[in-house]
Design a protein around this motif. Structure first.
Motif, PDB file in Angstrom:
ATOM      1  N   ASN A  11      25.937  -2.411 -10.563  1.00 24.44           N
ATOM      2  CA  ASN A  11      25.006  -3.443 -10.090  1.00 24.44           C
ATOM      3  C   ASN A  11      24.036  -3.866 -11.193  1.00 24.44           C
ATOM      4  O   ASN A  11      22.847  -4.069 -10.956  1.00 24.44           O
ATOM      5  CB  ASN A  11      24.242  -2.974  -8.844  1.00 24.44           C
ATOM      6  N   THR A  75      30.299  -3.559  -9.025  1.00 23.25           N
ATOM      7  CA  THR A  75      29.324  -4.247  -8.179  1.00 23.25           C
ATOM      8  C   THR A  75      29.594  -3.829  -6.745  1.00 23.25           C
ATOM      9  O   THR A  75      30.720  -3.894  -6.278  1.00 23.25           O
ATOM     10  CB  THR A  75      29.438  -5.782  -8.316  1.00 23.25           C
ATOM     11  N   THR A  76      28.537  -3.400  -6.077  1.00 26.63           N
ATOM     12  CA  THR A  76      28.627  -3.029  -4.666  1.00 26.63           C
ATOM     13  C   THR A  76      27.891  -4.096  -3.856  1.00 26.63           C
ATOM     14  O   THR A  76      27.256  -4.989  -4.415  1.00 26.63           O
ATOM     15  CB  THR A  76      27.981  -1.656  -4.405  1.00 26.63           C
ATOM     16  N   GLU A  78      25.166  -3.877  -2.404  1.00 21.97           N
ATOM     17  CA  GLU A  78      23.744  -3.888  -2.749  1.00 21.97           C
ATOM     18  C   GLU A  78      23.484  -4.801  -3.949  1.00 21.97           C
ATOM     19  O   GLU A  78      22.447  -5.445  -4.029  1.00 21.97           O
ATOM     20  CB  GLU A  78      23.247  -2.468  -3.074  1.00 21.97           C
ATOM     21  N   GLY A  79      24.414  -4.851  -4.877  1.00 17.13           N
ATOM     22  CA  GLY A  79      24.270  -5.696  -6.060  1.00 17.13           C
ATOM     23  C   GLY A  79      24.538  -7.161  -5.779  1.00 17.13           C
ATOM     24  O   GLY A  79      24.128  -8.034  -6.543  1.00 17.13           O
TER      25      GLY A  79
END
Length: 176
Positions: A11, A75-76, A78-79
């Motif tokens: 992220n 990248t999750t 949250e990102g």
């Protein structure tokens, strides 16, 4: 068991440390990094709940080992909206796809939603003006037990419209 050194961008932030070679990426993200938006469902890569992006491409985190992200970018969910572990963002700070899902009621319990969002973001980068049939195909790798997928498809269509109205992806600085 001894740890294996890895270094990756997660992220947008650098992460360096040691992981056990057998540690799944999904468990690493949830336990070691504290990014619990990556959900673990079937643990066989079928349901799609654990989908994250590796170098911008969707992958099933339950089918990868954490050591495989060494030198890569992850990248999750949250990102996607620019948040961090435990952050609760106001709707106006969410990614346009997240806002579209919120407005189109494209989620119910929300368990499958993070994985769907990660796949949809990559899909819309490749196909910014999809047909409803293309959207159905794009989300077909995700299992949702709460909906009939209608509002999910509507959320993707709304996101595509809004992203197209904002201009080319290259002009949206700061978004994956």
């Amino acid at each position: 068991m001894s740890g294996f050194p890895i270094s990756a961008r997660i992220n947008g932030a650098e992460w360096t440390g040691e992981v056990e070679p057998r540690l799944l990426l999904s468990d690493f993200l949830r336990s070691d990094v504290g990014l619990t938006g990556t959900h673990v469902g079937c643990e066989h890569g079928v349901c799609g709940a654990c989908t994250v992006q590796l170098d911008g491409e969707p992958v099933r985190a339950c089918l990868m080992f954490a050591v495989q992200i060494d030198g890569h970018e992850v990248t999750t969910v949250e990102g996607l909206g620019g948040g961090g572990p435990g952050d609760v963002l106001p709707v106006e700070d969410l990614h346009p796809i997240q806002r579209a899902f919120h407005e189109a009621h494209g989620l119910q319990c929300g368990f499958c939603t993070p994985g769907i969002l990660m796949s949809v973001e990559a899909f819309l980068r490749e196909n910014p003006a999809p047909s409803r049939e293309e959207i159905r195909e794009a989300v077909s790798g995700h299992l949702c037990r709460c909906t009939g997928y209608h509002n999910i498809i509507e959320g993707v269509a709304l996101a595509a419209e809004r992203l197209a109205a904002d201009g080319p992806a290259a002009d949206r600085e700061g978004e994956p």
